[in-house]
Scaffold this active site. Structure first.
Site, PDB file in Angstrom:
ATOM      1  N   CYS A  94       0.817  -1.227   0.000  1.00 23.15           N
ATOM      2  CA  CYS A  94       0.000   0.000   0.000  1.00 23.15           C
ATOM      3  C   CYS A  94       0.853   1.281   0.000  1.00 23.15           C
ATOM      4  CB  CYS A  94      -1.001  -0.041   1.142  1.00 23.15           C
ATOM      5  SG  CYS A  94      -2.403   1.045   0.831  1.00 23.15           S
ATOM      6  N   HIS A 104      -3.385  -5.517   2.332  1.00 18.90           N
ATOM      7  CA  HIS A 104      -3.076  -5.608   3.755  1.00 18.90           C
ATOM      8  C   HIS A 104      -3.756  -6.877   4.267  1.00 18.90           C
ATOM      9  CE1 HIS A 104      -1.793  -1.393   4.443  1.00 18.90           C
ATOM     10  NE2 HIS A 104      -2.806  -0.991   3.725  1.00 18.90           N
TER      11      HIS A 104
END
Ligand code: GLN
Length: 256
Positions: free
Chosen positions: A104, A201
């Protein structure tokens, strides 16, 4: 810099640099380190994890895997200024086949820049990609079909950034559920040499043992010329992966 080590019979093992865990650790990203360490130890291999703090000046010459987690825009800006000082070292590491996994915010920093309105946060330019912002945030569970994992990669995404890959950069995979790089191309993440960038994630590795082993195998291959890994009993991990995947496919988790 702080270090945790475990030894190995015959001395084989990997050294992992975890960059800025105090700032880049969204949604349990640091848990990825436990997975890499455990999967090495379960195979009788050693593991040394070096936690690199924001004021440290690490050397990557004896590192096998670099991991960068996700963070808020504020944290990314702080990190990026520091990280640019390591750009040349990281660039040589990547071009030499070093394994780098970034999630990310960390993934966005691999590219040329992250455009936040009028502000351009300079990236590391390690991979031909850039990121700009869009509305709304792309939030929710995500599943990705990828050549680096025998199972669909499952996890959670939450990003305002939209990442655009250069034409020669391979995506990590195809979005089966969720949004991915920009919510429109159906692509998720990037693969370049031994770099894996992704919005996943969760953390990424506990439910995706195939991805963990991909990273370990590439690093062992680079270091010892043999990336073969003994199979492990992954029933628990694969059951967790399948439950999430099946729930997504059955529409039992709300897509936002
Ligand atoms: N700050 C970045 C974004 O919002 C990355 C967020 C994250 O790491 N989850 O796009």
């Amino acid at each position: 810099m702080s270090q945790q080590s475990s030894g190995a019979a015959g001395g084989r093992g990997l050294r992992i640099a975890h960059l800025y865990p105090e700032l880049l650790n969204l949604y349990g990203d640091s848990g990825n380190m436990l997975v890499l360490k455990s999967r090495l130890e379960w195979r009788g291999l050693g593991c040394q994890i070096v936690e690199v703090g924001i004021d440290d000046r690490p050397s990557f010459s004896d590192v096998d895997i670099v991991f960068i987690g996700g963070g808020t825009d504020r944290e990314q800006k702080i990190v990026c200024q520091k990280l640019l000082a390591e750009r040349e070292e990281l660039h040589s590491f990547v071009e030499d086949g070093g394994v780098l996994a970034a999630v990310c915010g960390g993934y966005q920093l691999l590219g040329d820049y992250y455009l936040l309105g009028d502000e351009k946060v300079q990236g590391l330019s390690l991979v031909d990609l850039y990121t700009d912002r869009g509305e709304p945030r792309l939030i929710g569970n995500v599943a990705v079909q990828s050549r680096i994992s025998p199972q669909p990669i499952v996890g959670y995404e939450n990003h305002g950034g939209r990442t655009h890959l250069g034409s020669d950069v391979e995506p990590m995979g195809k979005v089966l559920y969720g949004h991915g790089n920009d919510g429109t191309t159906g692509e998720e993440g990037c693969l370049y040499k031994n770099v894996v960038g992704t919005y996943v994630h969760g953390p990424l590795l506990p439910k995706n043992p195939g991805v963990a082993d991909y990273l370990l195998s590439r690093a062992l291959e680079r270091k010892y010329g043999n990336g073969e890994l003994e199979p492990l009993d992954d029933r628990a991990e694969l059951a967790a992966n399948k439950i999430m995947y099946d729930r997504m496919m059955a529409g039992k988790v709300p897509e936002r």
